[in-house]
Each structure stands twice: as structure tokens, then as C-alpha cells.
Design a protein around this motif. Structure first.
Motif, PDB file in Angstrom:
ATOM      1  N   THR A 251       0.825  -1.208   0.000  1.00  0.00           N
ATOM      2  CA  THR A 251       0.000   0.000   0.000  1.00  0.00           C
ATOM      3  C   THR A 251       0.857   1.255   0.000  1.00  0.00           C
ATOM      4  O   THR A 251       0.595   2.216  -0.731  1.00  0.00           O
ATOM      5  CB  THR A 251      -0.925   0.017   1.233  1.00  0.00           C
ATOM      6  OG1 THR A 251      -1.734  -1.162   1.235  1.00  0.00           O
ATOM      7  CG2 THR A 251      -1.819   1.259   1.213  1.00  0.00           C
ATOM      8  N   VAL A 252       1.934   1.247   0.820  1.00  0.00           N
ATOM      9  CA  VAL A 252       2.837   2.402   0.885  1.00  0.00           C
ATOM     10  C   VAL A 252       3.529   2.611  -0.452  1.00  0.00           C
ATOM     11  O   VAL A 252       3.636   3.745  -0.952  1.00  0.00           O
ATOM     12  CB  VAL A 252       3.888   2.194   2.004  1.00  0.00           C
ATOM     13  CG1 VAL A 252       4.969   3.273   1.930  1.00  0.00           C
ATOM     14  CG2 VAL A 252       3.216   2.223   3.367  1.00  0.00           C
ATOM     15  N   GLN A 253       4.009   1.536  -1.068  1.00  0.00           N
ATOM     16  CA  GLN A 253       4.679   1.638  -2.363  1.00  0.00           C
ATOM     17  C   GLN A 253       3.736   2.143  -3.447  1.00  0.00           C
ATOM     18  O   GLN A 253       4.135   2.947  -4.298  1.00  0.00           O
ATOM     19  CB  GLN A 253       5.261   0.274  -2.751  1.00  0.00           C
ATOM     20  CG  GLN A 253       6.468  -0.146  -1.915  1.00  0.00           C
ATOM     21  CD  GLN A 253       6.952  -1.538  -2.263  1.00  0.00           C
ATOM     22  OE1 GLN A 253       6.199  -2.359  -2.794  1.00  0.00           O
ATOM     23  NE2 GLN A 253       8.222  -1.811  -1.959  1.00  0.00           N
ATOM     24  N   ALA A 254       2.483   1.663  -3.412  1.00  0.00           N
ATOM     25  CA  ALA A 254       1.488   2.115  -4.397  1.00  0.00           C
ATOM     26  C   ALA A 254       1.206   3.600  -4.226  1.00  0.00           C
ATOM     27  O   ALA A 254       1.089   4.340  -5.219  1.00  0.00           O
ATOM     28  CB  ALA A 254       0.203   1.303  -4.250  1.00  0.00           C
ATOM     29  N   GLY A 255       1.105   4.055  -2.965  1.00  0.00           N
ATOM     30  CA  GLY A 255       0.876   5.475  -2.708  1.00  0.00           C
ATOM     31  C   GLY A 255       2.044   6.331  -3.162  1.00  0.00           C
ATOM     32  O   GLY A 255       1.856   7.399  -3.755  1.00  0.00           O
ATOM     33  N   PHE A 256       3.264   5.841  -2.910  1.00  0.00           N
ATOM     34  CA  PHE A 256       4.454   6.566  -3.345  1.00  0.00           C
ATOM     35  C   PHE A 256       4.501   6.677  -4.865  1.00  0.00           C
ATOM     36  O   PHE A 256       4.810   7.738  -5.415  1.00  0.00           O
ATOM     37  CB  PHE A 256       5.706   5.851  -2.831  1.00  0.00           C
ATOM     38  CG  PHE A 256       6.992   6.444  -3.329  1.00  0.00           C
ATOM     39  CD1 PHE A 256       7.484   7.622  -2.786  1.00  0.00           C
ATOM     40  CD2 PHE A 256       7.706   5.830  -4.346  1.00  0.00           C
ATOM     41  CE1 PHE A 256       8.665   8.179  -3.243  1.00  0.00           C
ATOM     42  CE2 PHE A 256       8.891   6.380  -4.810  1.00  0.00           C
ATOM     43  CZ  PHE A 256       9.370   7.561  -4.256  1.00  0.00           C
ATOM     44  N   GLN A 257       4.192   5.571  -5.556  1.00  0.00           N
ATOM     45  CA  GLN A 257       4.210   5.576  -7.016  1.00  0.00           C
ATOM     46  C   GLN A 257       3.149   6.516  -7.565  1.00  0.00           C
ATOM     47  O   GLN A 257       3.383   7.242  -8.555  1.00  0.00           O
ATOM     48  CB  GLN A 257       3.970   4.150  -7.528  1.00  0.00           C
ATOM     49  CG  GLN A 257       4.271   3.968  -9.007  1.00  0.00           C
ATOM     50  CD  GLN A 257       5.748   4.155  -9.326  1.00  0.00           C
ATOM     51  OE1 GLN A 257       6.598   3.955  -8.467  1.00  0.00           O
ATOM     52  NE2 GLN A 257       6.045   4.556 -10.552  1.00  0.00           N
TER      53      GLN A 257
ATOM     54  N   ARG B 223       1.939   9.233  -6.086  1.00  0.00           N
ATOM     55  CA  ARG B 223       2.375  10.615  -5.865  1.00  0.00           C
ATOM     56  C   ARG B 223       3.457  11.013  -6.855  1.00  0.00           C
ATOM     57  O   ARG B 223       3.492  12.143  -7.344  1.00  0.00           O
ATOM     58  CB  ARG B 223       2.883  10.788  -4.426  1.00  0.00           C
ATOM     59  CG  ARG B 223       1.795  10.749  -3.369  1.00  0.00           C
ATOM     60  CD  ARG B 223       2.308  11.243  -2.027  1.00  0.00           C
ATOM     61  NE  ARG B 223       3.377  10.398  -1.520  1.00  0.00           N
ATOM     62  CZ  ARG B 223       3.175   9.331  -0.753  1.00  0.00           C
ATOM     63  NH1 ARG B 223       1.943   8.974  -0.429  1.00  0.00           N
ATOM     64  NH2 ARG B 223       4.205   8.616  -0.323  1.00  0.00           N
ATOM     65  N   LYS B 224       4.360  10.061  -7.178  1.00  0.00           N
ATOM     66  CA  LYS B 224       5.426  10.349  -8.139  1.00  0.00           C
ATOM     67  C   LYS B 224       4.863  10.608  -9.528  1.00  0.00           C
ATOM     68  O   LYS B 224       5.304  11.530 -10.228  1.00  0.00           O
ATOM     69  CB  LYS B 224       6.426   9.183  -8.163  1.00  0.00           C
ATOM     70  CG  LYS B 224       7.643   9.451  -9.030  1.00  0.00           C
ATOM     71  CD  LYS B 224       8.805   8.523  -8.689  1.00  0.00           C
ATOM     72  CE  LYS B 224       8.469   7.087  -9.053  1.00  0.00           C
ATOM     73  NZ  LYS B 224       9.660   6.203  -8.918  1.00  0.00           N
ATOM     74  N   ILE B 225       3.877   9.802  -9.929  1.00  0.00           N
ATOM     75  CA  ILE B 225       3.246  10.003 -11.244  1.00  0.00           C
ATOM     76  C   ILE B 225       2.541  11.352 -11.293  1.00  0.00           C
ATOM     77  O   ILE B 225       2.635  12.087 -12.286  1.00  0.00           O
ATOM     78  CB  ILE B 225       2.258   8.853 -11.540  1.00  0.00           C
ATOM     79  CG1 ILE B 225       3.017   7.535 -11.748  1.00  0.00           C
ATOM     80  CG2 ILE B 225       1.409   9.178 -12.774  1.00  0.00           C
ATOM     81  CD1 ILE B 225       2.125   6.325 -11.850  1.00  0.00           C
ATOM     82  N   ARG B 226       1.842  11.692 -10.206  1.00  0.00           N
ATOM     83  CA  ARG B 226       1.148  12.986 -10.154  1.00  0.00           C
ATOM     84  C   ARG B 226       2.132  14.135 -10.257  1.00  0.00           C
ATOM     85  O   ARG B 226       1.911  15.099 -11.000  1.00  0.00           O
ATOM     86  CB  ARG B 226       0.353  13.090  -8.850  1.00  0.00           C
ATOM     87  CG  ARG B 226      -0.329  14.447  -8.655  1.00  0.00           C
ATOM     88  CD  ARG B 226      -1.081  14.493  -7.353  1.00  0.00           C
ATOM     89  NE  ARG B 226      -1.652  15.821  -7.122  1.00  0.00           N
ATOM     90  CZ  ARG B 226      -2.372  16.135  -6.049  1.00  0.00           C
ATOM     91  NH1 ARG B 226      -2.635  15.219  -5.130  1.00  0.00           N
ATOM     92  NH2 ARG B 226      -2.838  17.365  -5.915  1.00  0.00           N
ATOM     93  N   TYR B 227       3.246  14.030  -9.525  1.00  0.00           N
ATOM     94  CA  TYR B 227       4.265  15.086  -9.534  1.00  0.00           C
ATOM     95  C   TYR B 227       4.830  15.273 -10.937  1.00  0.00           C
ATOM     96  O   TYR B 227       4.942  16.404 -11.431  1.00  0.00           O
ATOM     97  CB  TYR B 227       5.380  14.724  -8.550  1.00  0.00           C
ATOM     98  CG  TYR B 227       6.543  15.685  -8.555  1.00  0.00           C
ATOM     99  CD1 TYR B 227       6.507  16.848  -7.796  1.00  0.00           C
ATOM    100  CD2 TYR B 227       7.681  15.429  -9.320  1.00  0.00           C
ATOM    101  CE1 TYR B 227       7.582  17.728  -7.783  1.00  0.00           C
ATOM    102  CE2 TYR B 227       8.755  16.307  -9.322  1.00  0.00           C
ATOM    103  CZ  TYR B 227       8.697  17.449  -8.552  1.00  0.00           C
ATOM    104  OH  TYR B 227       9.752  18.324  -8.555  1.00  0.00           O
ATOM    105  N   ARG B 228       5.182  14.197 -11.586  1.00  0.00           N
ATOM    106  CA  ARG B 228       5.762  14.286 -12.919  1.00  0.00           C
ATOM    107  C   ARG B 228       4.757  14.811 -13.934  1.00  0.00           C
ATOM    108  O   ARG B 228       5.113  15.588 -14.825  1.00  0.00           O
ATOM    109  CB  ARG B 228       6.282  12.908 -13.352  1.00  0.00           C
ATOM    110  CG  ARG B 228       7.509  12.463 -12.574  1.00  0.00           C
ATOM    111  CD  ARG B 228       7.958  11.074 -12.984  1.00  0.00           C
ATOM    112  NE  ARG B 228       9.188  10.686 -12.284  1.00  0.00           N
ATOM    113  CZ  ARG B 228       9.768   9.500 -12.401  1.00  0.00           C
ATOM    114  NH1 ARG B 228       9.228   8.570 -13.196  1.00  0.00           N
ATOM    115  NH2 ARG B 228      10.877   9.234 -11.742  1.00  0.00           N
TER     116      ARG B 228
ATOM    117  N   ALA C 188       1.667  16.406  -1.922  1.00  0.00           N
ATOM    118  CA  ALA C 188       2.699  16.286  -0.900  1.00  0.00           C
ATOM    119  C   ALA C 188       3.679  15.183  -1.259  1.00  0.00           C
ATOM    120  O   ALA C 188       3.414  14.339  -2.096  1.00  0.00           O
ATOM    121  CB  ALA C 188       2.046  15.998   0.452  1.00  0.00           C
ATOM    122  N   GLY C 189       4.827  15.224  -0.608  1.00  0.00           N
ATOM    123  CA  GLY C 189       5.803  14.166  -0.777  1.00  0.00           C
ATOM    124  C   GLY C 189       7.070  14.648  -1.443  1.00  0.00           C
ATOM    125  O   GLY C 189       8.113  14.755  -0.813  1.00  0.00           O
TER     126      GLY C 189
END
Length: 344
Positions: free
Chosen positions: A8-14, A16-21, A285-286
Motif C-alpha cells: 500500500t505504501v509503495q502504491a501510494g508513493f508511485q 504521488r510520483k506520477i502525479r508530480y511528474r 505532498a511528498g
């Protein structure tokens, strides 16, 4: 159970990264469109082919002067100043954990302005000397604010209050200088104080570009340290960060960005104040918010200049338009802080 949490944490991180990019790419695209619009719109419009040829150095009658001498310096000054204001404003707001901690709220911008106005009105000089004086004065005022805010230990709230007080004092000095100045020089000072891209020349661009590349690069490199500082000094020290060193580097780079951009374009109101919060809401965030904030600052400056030049019957300096955009947000923020008892 542990595996599910980790997934779940890895999915959330991924996510957020896609959103940021994605948001960063969108902001770059909007910036590029506004840059093209800056070159295209004017008293006379030229085709993209003609504009491209002029940018490649071809001397086309009329277009070479309009695009190469007038519009291109204006575009580059707005772009680089917007990047500088956006990145520096975001750094102050993130580091001090307060949306009011913008350089144009806590007096850093006023520090540059008072030196420039003194040079213009009293010494009656212009050009590079004004820029150097504005940068040195901005650094001196920022150093004073930072030194006074330390006391026994660093306090973001103390820095903001001291900065607001110093800003009020510097604005009073600026008003005094304007009242005592020759009326023929006042218009020049007022135009500069409003923040304007009018009359930009290519000779002002290389220095601004160098400052943005060098000190903007420092801001990007220290993006992770900035996010750690946002957690507070105790948490940052626990994570192994040398807080005083990181904060000093971030403050110095931010002050150089703000001071030099202000020296070139004047204090364009509220760009540093608005860019960070807007970019933060868009990018989420992140991840460090430095690049989206810089791009948002550039978009605000370029869009405001296009609006000021072409939407109304009278042409307005870019700072007037950004001031109209920023003032309601400042009022909203103050009301919000008052209702929440001091927390933004």
C-alpha cells in the motif's frame, strides 16, 4: 499483514510520483505556450515561421526589432524572474512552515527596493549599479532579519514578525524618498516599484539567467533537505540533518534569487507569495516542490504581463495584475489563520 502495508505504501508513493511528474510536465507545457504568446502578440503580429527565423538570427525588417529587441528580452526577463520568485518564495514558506513567510511579506523584497529607489531618486544613477545595490541591500536586510530572529534559538514565527516590522519601516523610507524626490524622477521609481517588464534589454538577461541557474540549482539540490526542515528542527536533527547549515544555504540562495530578480524587474507583487501554495496543491505532498513552484511563478508573471498588455484598453505593469490576483488570497489567508487560532 506487513506485506500488505508495504504494498500500500509503495502504491501510494508511485501514485504521488506520477502525479508530480504529470503536473510538472503540464506546467512546462503551459510555460512554453505563454512564451510563444509573448513573442506572437503585440502591436503587430508575425507568423510563427517569421518569429522562428528571427530567433535564429535572420534580419527581417520590422520583425527583427519587434521580436528580437522588444519582445524577446521581455519574455526572458519575465520567465527567469518568475522562476526566481517562485522558487525563493516556496523555500521561505516551506522552511518556516507558514504561507505568510514570503520574501515580499517579510521584508526581503523591500530591502532590495529601498536601495534601488535611493539610487534612482537620490543618486540619479541607473543600470548595473542599481542592480548591484539592490542585491547587496536585499542580502543585508535578510541577514539582519535572520540574525534578529535567532535569539537563543531559531524561530520561524519570530522571523516573520521581525520581517513584517522591518518591511513596514523600509516601505516608510521608500515613501519618504518619493516625497522628497524631484517629480520628474518619481515616475521612473514608481514604474519600477510596481514591477514591470517594460523597456527590458538583452544586457540584463545574462546575469539574471546565471543567478537562476546557479542558485536555482542549489535550491533543487537541497530540495530534500528543505522537506526535512519542514518537519521541524527536532525531527530534522533526529534524521541527521545539519539544520543550521542547510537553512543558511537555502536562505542565501533564496535571497540571491529574490534580490537579483527584484533588481531587474522590480518587486513583482505576490508572485513569491502565490507560487508555492498553488504548486503545492497541484503537485501534492511528498516530493520537493521547488521546480513546480518555479514554473508556477513563471506562469504567473508571463500570464499577468499578457493580461496587462493586451486585455484592457490601458496597458498595466505586470505587478499591478499580480497584485490584483494576490491581494484577495492574502485576505483569505489572514481570515483563515484568525479562525484557526494562528495555524495556516
Amino acid at each position: 499483514m506487513t506485506k500488505n502495508i508495504l504494498t500500500t505504501v509503495q502504491a501510494g508513493f508511485q501514485k504521488r510520483k506520477i502525479r508530480y511528474r504529470t503536473i510538472t510536465a503540464v506546467l512546462i507545457a503551459i510555460t512554453a505556450i505563454l512564451c510563444m504568446a509573448m513573442l506572437y502578440f503585440g502591436t503587430t503580429t508575425y507568423s510563427p515561421v517569421v518569429i522562428f527565423k528571427v530567433l535564429l538570427g535572420e534580419q527581417i525588417k520590422g520583425a527583427a526589432f519587434a521580436v528580437g529587441t522588444i519582445r524577446l528580452p521581455r519574455l526572458l526577463a519575465g520567465l527567469f524572474a518568475g522562476l526566481a520568485f517562485g522558487m525563493a518564495g516556496n523555500t521561505f514558506q516551506t522552511m518556516l512552515r507558514n504561507p505568510l513567510a514570503s520574501p515580499d511579506i517579510i521584508g526581503v523584497t523591500s530591502g532590495s527596493s529601498v536601495a534601488a529607489v535611493f539610487c534612482i531618486l537620490i543618486l540619479k544613477i541607473s543600470g548595473s549599479i542599481v542592480s548591484v545595490s539592490a542585491v547587496l541591500s536585499g542580502i543585508a536586510v535578510a541577514t539582519l532579519i535572520y540574525g534578529l530572529s535567532r535569539g537563543g534559538s531559531f524561530s520561524g514565527g519570530r522571523l516573520i514578525l521581525i520581517g513584517i516590522g522591518i518591511q513596514a519601516m523600509l516601505n516608510a523610507v521608500i515613501s519618504f524618498l518619493i516625497l522628497k524626490a524631484n517629480e520628474h524622477d518619481v515616475s521612473t521609481a514608481l514604474r519600477w516599484l510596481n514591477g514591470s517588464l517594460n523597456g527590458m534589454q538583452m544586457k540584463s538577461i545574462p546575469g539574471l539567467f546565471a543567478v537562476v541557474v546557479i542558485f536555482g540549482g542549489v535550491q533543487i539540490l537541497f530540495g530534500r533537505q528543505l522537506k526535512i526542515l519542514e518537519l521541524g528542527d527536532q525531527s530534522a536533527v533526529t534524521l541527521g540533518l545539519k539544520t543550521d547549515q542547510a537553512r543558511l544555504i537555502l536562505v542565501i540562495s533564496s535571497v540571491f534569487l529574490i534580490a537579483y530578480a527584484t533588481a531587474v524587474t522590480g518587486p513583482i507583487a505576490f508572485v513569491a507569495f502565490l507560487a508555492g501554495p498553488i504548486a503545492g496543491r497541484l503537485a501534492g505532498a511528498g516530493a520537493p516542490n521547488t521546480i513546480p513552484a518555479g514554473l508556477t511563478g513563471a506562469i504567473l508573471v508571463l500570464a499577468a504581463d499578457l493580461i496587462g498588455q493586451h486585455v484592457f484598453g490601458t496597458r498595466f505593469p505586470v505587478g499591478v495584475i499580480t497584485g490584483i490576483l494576490g491581494a484577495p488570497y492574502l485576505i483569505f489567508l489572514l481570515i483563515r489563520i484568525n479562525r484557526t487560532g494562528g495555524g495556516a
